[in-house]
Design a protein around this motif. Structure first.
Motif, PDB file in Angstrom:
ATOM      1  N   GLY A  76       2.368   5.164 -29.420  1.00  0.00           N
ATOM      2  CA  GLY A  76       1.425   4.792 -28.355  1.00  0.00           C
ATOM      3  C   GLY A  76       1.429   5.731 -27.091  1.00  0.00           C
ATOM      4  O   GLY A  76       2.365   6.494 -26.828  1.00  0.00           O
TER       5      GLY A  76
ATOM      6  N   THR B 259      13.345   9.935 -29.901  1.00  0.00           N
ATOM      7  CA  THR B 259      14.020   8.506 -29.222  1.00  0.00           C
ATOM      8  C   THR B 259      12.896   7.632 -28.705  1.00  0.00           C
ATOM      9  O   THR B 259      13.496   6.395 -28.359  1.00  0.00           O
ATOM     10  CB  THR B 259      15.111   8.959 -28.403  1.00  0.00           C
TER      11      THR B 259
ATOM     12  N   LEU C 202       0.334   3.901 -33.632  1.00  0.00           N
ATOM     13  CA  LEU C 202       0.063   2.650 -32.706  1.00  0.00           C
ATOM     14  C   LEU C 202      -0.884   3.186 -31.412  1.00  0.00           C
ATOM     15  O   LEU C 202      -0.586   4.117 -30.875  1.00  0.00           O
ATOM     16  CB  LEU C 202       1.237   1.900 -32.377  1.00  0.00           C
TER      17      LEU C 202
ATOM     18  N   MET D 260      -0.727  -4.496 -37.307  1.00  0.00           N
ATOM     19  CA  MET D 260      -0.523  -3.222 -38.129  1.00  0.00           C
ATOM     20  C   MET D 260      -1.113  -3.220 -39.418  1.00  0.00           C
ATOM     21  O   MET D 260      -0.801  -4.317 -40.170  1.00  0.00           O
ATOM     22  CB  MET D 260       0.737  -2.799 -38.177  1.00  0.00           C
TER      23      MET D 260
HETATM   24  N1  COA Z   1       6.062   3.704 -24.751  1.00  0.00           N
HETATM   25  C1  COA Z   1       7.259   3.881 -24.398  1.00  0.00           C
HETATM   26  N2  COA Z   1       8.487   3.753 -24.891  1.00  0.00           N
HETATM   27  C2  COA Z   1       8.212   3.425 -26.286  1.00  0.00           C
HETATM   28  C3  COA Z   1       6.962   3.166 -26.761  1.00  0.00           C
HETATM   29  C4  COA Z   1       5.703   3.207 -26.004  1.00  0.00           C
HETATM   30  N3  COA Z   1       4.682   3.250 -26.443  1.00  0.00           N
HETATM   31  N4  COA Z   1       7.177   2.744 -28.181  1.00  0.00           N
HETATM   32  C5  COA Z   1       8.489   3.095 -28.494  1.00  0.00           C
HETATM   33  N5  COA Z   1       8.934   3.130 -27.255  1.00  0.00           N
HETATM   34  C6  COA Z   1      10.561   3.427 -27.085  1.00  0.00           C
HETATM   35  C7  COA Z   1      11.229   2.108 -26.904  1.00  0.00           C
HETATM   36  O1  COA Z   1      11.087   1.710 -25.501  1.00  0.00           O
HETATM   37  C8  COA Z   1      12.760   2.172 -27.387  1.00  0.00           C
HETATM   38  O2  COA Z   1      13.343   3.160 -26.105  1.00  0.00           O
HETATM   39  P1  COA Z   1      14.912   2.675 -25.700  1.00  0.00           P
HETATM   40  O3  COA Z   1      15.719   3.103 -27.022  1.00  0.00           O
HETATM   41  O4  COA Z   1      15.228   3.654 -24.699  1.00  0.00           O
HETATM   42  O5  COA Z   1      14.862   1.330 -25.411  1.00  0.00           O
HETATM   43  C9  COA Z   1      12.438   3.530 -28.515  1.00  0.00           C
HETATM   44  O6  COA Z   1      11.234   4.017 -28.288  1.00  0.00           O
HETATM   45  C10 COA Z   1      12.593   2.940 -29.901  1.00  0.00           C
HETATM   46  O7  COA Z   1      11.775   1.727 -29.885  1.00  0.00           O
HETATM   47  P2  COA Z   1      12.094   0.410 -30.333  1.00  0.00           P
HETATM   48  O8  COA Z   1      11.442  -0.607 -29.749  1.00  0.00           O
HETATM   49  O9  COA Z   1      13.380   0.051 -30.250  1.00  0.00           O
HETATM   50  O10 COA Z   1      12.023   0.510 -31.958  1.00  0.00           O
HETATM   51  P3  COA Z   1      11.605  -0.773 -33.012  1.00  0.00           P
HETATM   52  O11 COA Z   1      11.947  -0.081 -34.386  1.00  0.00           O
HETATM   53  O12 COA Z   1      12.404  -1.747 -32.851  1.00  0.00           O
HETATM   54  O13 COA Z   1      10.085  -0.949 -32.872  1.00  0.00           O
HETATM   55  C11 COA Z   1       7.719  -0.566 -32.368  1.00  0.00           C
HETATM   56  C12 COA Z   1       9.083   0.114 -33.103  1.00  0.00           C
HETATM   57  C13 COA Z   1       6.801   0.644 -32.760  1.00  0.00           C
HETATM   58  C14 COA Z   1       7.244  -1.582 -33.159  1.00  0.00           C
HETATM   59  C15 COA Z   1       7.891  -0.767 -31.024  1.00  0.00           C
HETATM   60  O14 COA Z   1       8.656   0.441 -30.363  1.00  0.00           O
HETATM   61  C16 COA Z   1       6.808  -0.870 -30.159  1.00  0.00           C
HETATM   62  O15 COA Z   1       6.064  -1.905 -30.483  1.00  0.00           O
HETATM   63  N6  COA Z   1       6.174  -0.011 -29.394  1.00  0.00           N
HETATM   64  C17 COA Z   1       5.087  -0.074 -28.718  1.00  0.00           C
HETATM   65  C18 COA Z   1       3.674   0.109 -29.358  1.00  0.00           C
HETATM   66  C19 COA Z   1       2.661  -0.209 -28.559  1.00  0.00           C
HETATM   67  O16 COA Z   1       2.198  -1.416 -27.947  1.00  0.00           O
HETATM   68  N7  COA Z   1       1.840   0.690 -28.296  1.00  0.00           N
HETATM   69  C20 COA Z   1       0.681   0.859 -27.702  1.00  0.00           C
HETATM   70  C21 COA Z   1       0.919   1.329 -26.225  1.00  0.00           C
HETATM   71  S1  COA Z   1      -0.699   1.034 -25.490  1.00  0.00           S
END
Ligand code: COA
Length: 260
Positions: free
Chosen positions: A65, A23, A110, A168
């Protein structure tokens, strides 16, 4: 240790460690990093484990990430400590493990997720995987070895572009870059990875461990990789695995390595 964020499954001599926070797209929080450290350490010490596969649960993400919610309020000191601790406990630890580690990248890899995949000894991706280092979009830089391992794997120019643009890449591009060795349909990812792991598992664990050290020596400051190779090559001659390997060859049978 009771694991809350990871699963471990054994398939003969292969151990599969699955990061299990679907999740949160398997984001690496502190607890997960500590559990992974413990699991890698335990599997490495278990002589019946010949290969470790690291993957993510669900169909969407390997690891999206580091857990952003955990470090959003950090100070300069806390930020530095986060990177130092993470590198020591997980990323450097995995890279220098004696047991081979394969990353089966099953979706988004990521930031810390790609950094974890890059710490593994090599990578196999599913066709839906997406890889990138998006840290600069958050105003930070990769802190788990990404600025070092990405240029080692894909070359400086490509790494600079990926880090600066935060873009990406898809799995085919990752394969062209040399970041992943193979791209397979998602449903086949684990089976394909296990196939390669089974081949590795038949070979001498001692020799493989010495080879890992020698290959890694090329990327360590102040260490001459050729000298490490000579030392480890020589050391091989004193192992039971070497006796078994050469004897089996001469007797025209399959070697049965004990890892000694
Ligand atoms: N840290 C904490 N939580 C994260 C996360 C991270 N790196 N990546 C995803 N999540 C969580 C989201 O907050 C969300 O939680 P919620 O349902 O409680 O709000 C859940 O995972 C699902 O992610 P969501 O963003 O809704 O999925 P999406 O399909 O719209 O997008 C991504 C997918 C991967 C593009 C997007 O989650 C993202 O950009 N994540 C961060 C990537 C990042 O910057 N990583 C580097 C960290 S240093």
């Amino acid at each position: 240790m009771n694991y809350e964020n990871i699963l471990i499954e054994k398939d003969n001599e292969i151990s599969i460690i699955t990061i299990n926070r679907p999740t949160k797209l398997n984001a690496l929080n502190k607890a997960t990093i500590e559990e992974l450290h413990h699991a890698f350490d335990t599997e490495d010490k278990d002589k019946s484990t010949r290969v470790i596969i690291i993957t993510g649960s669900g169909e969407k993400a390997f690891v999206a990430g580091a857990d952003i919610s955990e470090f959003a309020h950090f100070s300069v000191e806390e930020g530095g400590k986060l990177a130092a601790q993470g590198q020591k406990l997980l990323f450097d630890f995995v890279e220098n493990l004696s047991t081979p580690v394969i990353a089966a990248v099953n979706g988004f890899a990521l930031g810390g997720g790609l950094e974890l995949a890059m710490s593994a000894h090599f990578r196999i991706a599913s066709d839906n995987a997406k890889m990138g280092l998006p840290e600069v979009t958050l105003g930070v830089i990769p802190g788990y070895g990404g600025t070092q391992r990405l240029p080692q794997l894909v070359g400086k120019g490509r790494a600079m572009e990926m880090i600066m643009s935060a873009s990406m890449i898809d799995s085919e591009t990752a394969k062209n870059y040399g970041l992943v060795n193979h791209v397979v349909p998602q449903v086949k990812l684990l089976e394909f990875t296990k196939g390669i792991a089974s081949k590795i598992a038949k070979n001498s664990p001692v020799a493989i461990s010495n080879a890992i050290t020698a290959v890694n020596a090329n990327y360590k400051d102040g260490i001459n990789g050729y000298e490490i190779e000579i030392k480890n090559f020589g050391k091989s001659f004193g192992t039971a695995d070497f006796k078994e390997g050469t004897t089996a060859f001469l007797e025209k049978r399959k070697a049965d390595f004990k890892g000694e």
